[in-house]
Design a protein around this motif. Sequence first.
Motif, mmCIF file in Angstrom:
data_model
loop_
_atom_site.group_PDB
_atom_site.id
_atom_site.type_symbol
_atom_site.label_atom_id
_atom_site.label_comp_id
_atom_site.label_asym_id
_atom_site.label_seq_id
_atom_site.Cartn_x
_atom_site.Cartn_y
_atom_site.Cartn_z
ATOM 1 N N MET A 1 12.628 -2.219 5.062
ATOM 2 C CA MET A 1 12.769 -1.062 5.597
ATOM 3 C C MET A 1 12.362 0.084 4.703
ATOM 4 O O MET A 1 11.787 -0.284 3.559
ATOM 5 N N THR A 2 11.859 0.893 5.290
ATOM 6 C CA THR A 2 11.283 2.397 4.561
ATOM 7 C C THR A 2 12.204 3.310 4.354
ATOM 8 O O THR A 2 12.728 3.629 5.651
ATOM 9 N N VAL A 3 12.295 3.867 3.384
ATOM 10 C CA VAL A 3 13.281 4.851 3.010
ATOM 11 C C VAL A 3 12.433 6.028 2.609
ATOM 12 O O VAL A 3 11.633 5.913 1.870
ATOM 13 N N ALA A 4 12.658 7.291 3.221
ATOM 14 C CA ALA A 4 12.103 8.460 2.768
ATOM 15 C C ALA A 4 12.856 9.318 1.896
ATOM 16 O O ALA A 4 14.142 9.702 2.543
ATOM 17 N N LEU A 5 12.777 9.858 0.651
ATOM 18 C CA LEU A 5 13.424 10.894 -0.068
ATOM 19 C C LEU A 5 12.779 12.196 -0.043
ATOM 20 O O LEU A 5 11.559 12.409 -0.069
ATOM 21 N N VAL A 23 5.933 20.552 -10.170
ATOM 22 C CA VAL A 23 5.885 19.409 -9.274
ATOM 23 C C VAL A 23 4.850 18.388 -9.755
ATOM 24 O O VAL A 23 4.977 17.200 -9.610
ATOM 25 N N GLY A 24 3.784 18.844 -9.598
ATOM 26 C CA GLY A 24 2.806 18.104 -9.966
ATOM 27 C C GLY A 24 2.556 17.230 -11.114
ATOM 28 O O GLY A 24 2.076 16.237 -11.461
ATOM 29 N N GLU A 25 3.512 17.875 -12.168
ATOM 30 C CA GLU A 25 3.388 17.150 -13.474
ATOM 31 C C GLU A 25 4.486 16.093 -13.396
ATOM 32 O O GLU A 25 4.456 15.356 -14.430
ATOM 33 N N GLN A 26 5.371 16.231 -12.424
ATOM 34 C CA GLN A 26 6.420 15.294 -12.724
ATOM 35 C C GLN A 26 5.930 13.898 -12.217
ATOM 36 O O GLN A 26 5.223 13.728 -11.225
ATOM 37 N N THR A 27 6.694 12.987 -12.711
ATOM 38 C CA THR A 27 6.383 11.672 -12.382
ATOM 39 C C THR A 27 7.581 10.938 -11.904
ATOM 40 O O THR A 27 8.433 11.277 -12.460
ATOM 41 N N VAL A 28 7.366 9.725 -11.030
ATOM 42 C CA VAL A 28 8.956 9.154 -10.654
ATOM 43 C C VAL A 28 8.490 7.814 -11.022
ATOM 44 O O VAL A 28 7.576 7.158 -10.540
ATOM 45 N N ALA A 29 9.659 7.311 -11.654
ATOM 46 C CA ALA A 29 9.670 5.956 -12.079
ATOM 47 C C ALA A 29 9.603 5.020 -10.876
ATOM 48 O O ALA A 29 9.788 5.263 -9.916
ATOM 49 N N GLY A 30 9.095 3.875 -11.270
ATOM 50 C CA GLY A 30 8.675 2.954 -10.101
ATOM 51 C C GLY A 30 7.328 3.089 -9.214
ATOM 52 O O GLY A 30 6.816 3.991 -9.564
ATOM 53 N N SER A 31 7.177 2.734 -8.157
ATOM 54 C CA SER A 31 6.018 2.772 -7.290
ATOM 55 C C SER A 31 6.308 3.187 -5.757
ATOM 56 O O SER A 31 6.506 2.231 -4.955
ATOM 57 N N LEU A 62 13.104 13.109 -8.050
ATOM 58 C CA LEU A 62 12.605 14.421 -9.146
ATOM 59 C C LEU A 62 13.913 15.102 -9.442
ATOM 60 O O LEU A 62 14.840 15.373 -8.899
ATOM 61 N N PRO A 63 13.766 15.514 -10.628
ATOM 62 C CA PRO A 63 14.816 16.174 -11.156
ATOM 63 C C PRO A 63 15.087 17.680 -10.778
ATOM 64 O O PRO A 63 14.085 18.163 -10.064
ATOM 65 N N GLU A 64 16.038 18.414 -11.318
ATOM 66 C CA GLU A 64 16.311 19.897 -11.090
ATOM 67 C C GLU A 64 15.141 20.397 -11.908
ATOM 68 O O GLU A 64 15.198 20.113 -13.234
ATOM 69 N N PRO A 65 14.458 21.422 -11.626
ATOM 70 C CA PRO A 65 13.533 22.170 -12.289
ATOM 71 C C PRO A 65 14.304 22.860 -13.382
ATOM 72 O O PRO A 65 15.436 23.454 -13.006
ATOM 73 N N GLY A 66 13.878 23.321 -14.566
ATOM 74 C CA GLY A 66 14.867 23.701 -15.696
ATOM 75 C C GLY A 66 14.610 25.285 -15.472
ATOM 76 O O GLY A 66 13.761 25.911 -14.804
ATOM 77 N N GLY A 67 15.336 26.022 -16.362
ATOM 78 C CA GLY A 67 15.267 27.301 -16.334
ATOM 79 C C GLY A 67 15.440 28.097 -15.295
ATOM 80 O O GLY A 67 16.224 27.598 -14.540
#
Length: 83
Positions: A1-5, A23-31, A62-67
């Motif tokens: 199954m394909t899931v989209a977040l 956003v461009g600087e954020q990495t997501v664990a996994g592949s 992705l996390p919530e952006p800070g500040g």
Amino acid sequence: MTVALMWEARAAEGRGAELLAWVGEQTVAGSPLRREVLRAPGDRVLVITWWDAPYDAELPELPEPGGDLVARPVHRWRFESVG
């Protein structure tokens, strides 16, 4: 199954370019199978990641952006492929 977040945020006034860069600087664990970043008027940024996983799988997001980078809390949605 394909899931989209889907992860969508609205930048604070005049900070759309900063949010896009963050956003461009954020990495997501996994592949994820795929990751796409989109933008829209109103300094909105959307990130969609596709995963080969069950709908209810624990997947990294992705996390919530800070500040004060965003004007409101991030919106998040999860979809499954029906094709």
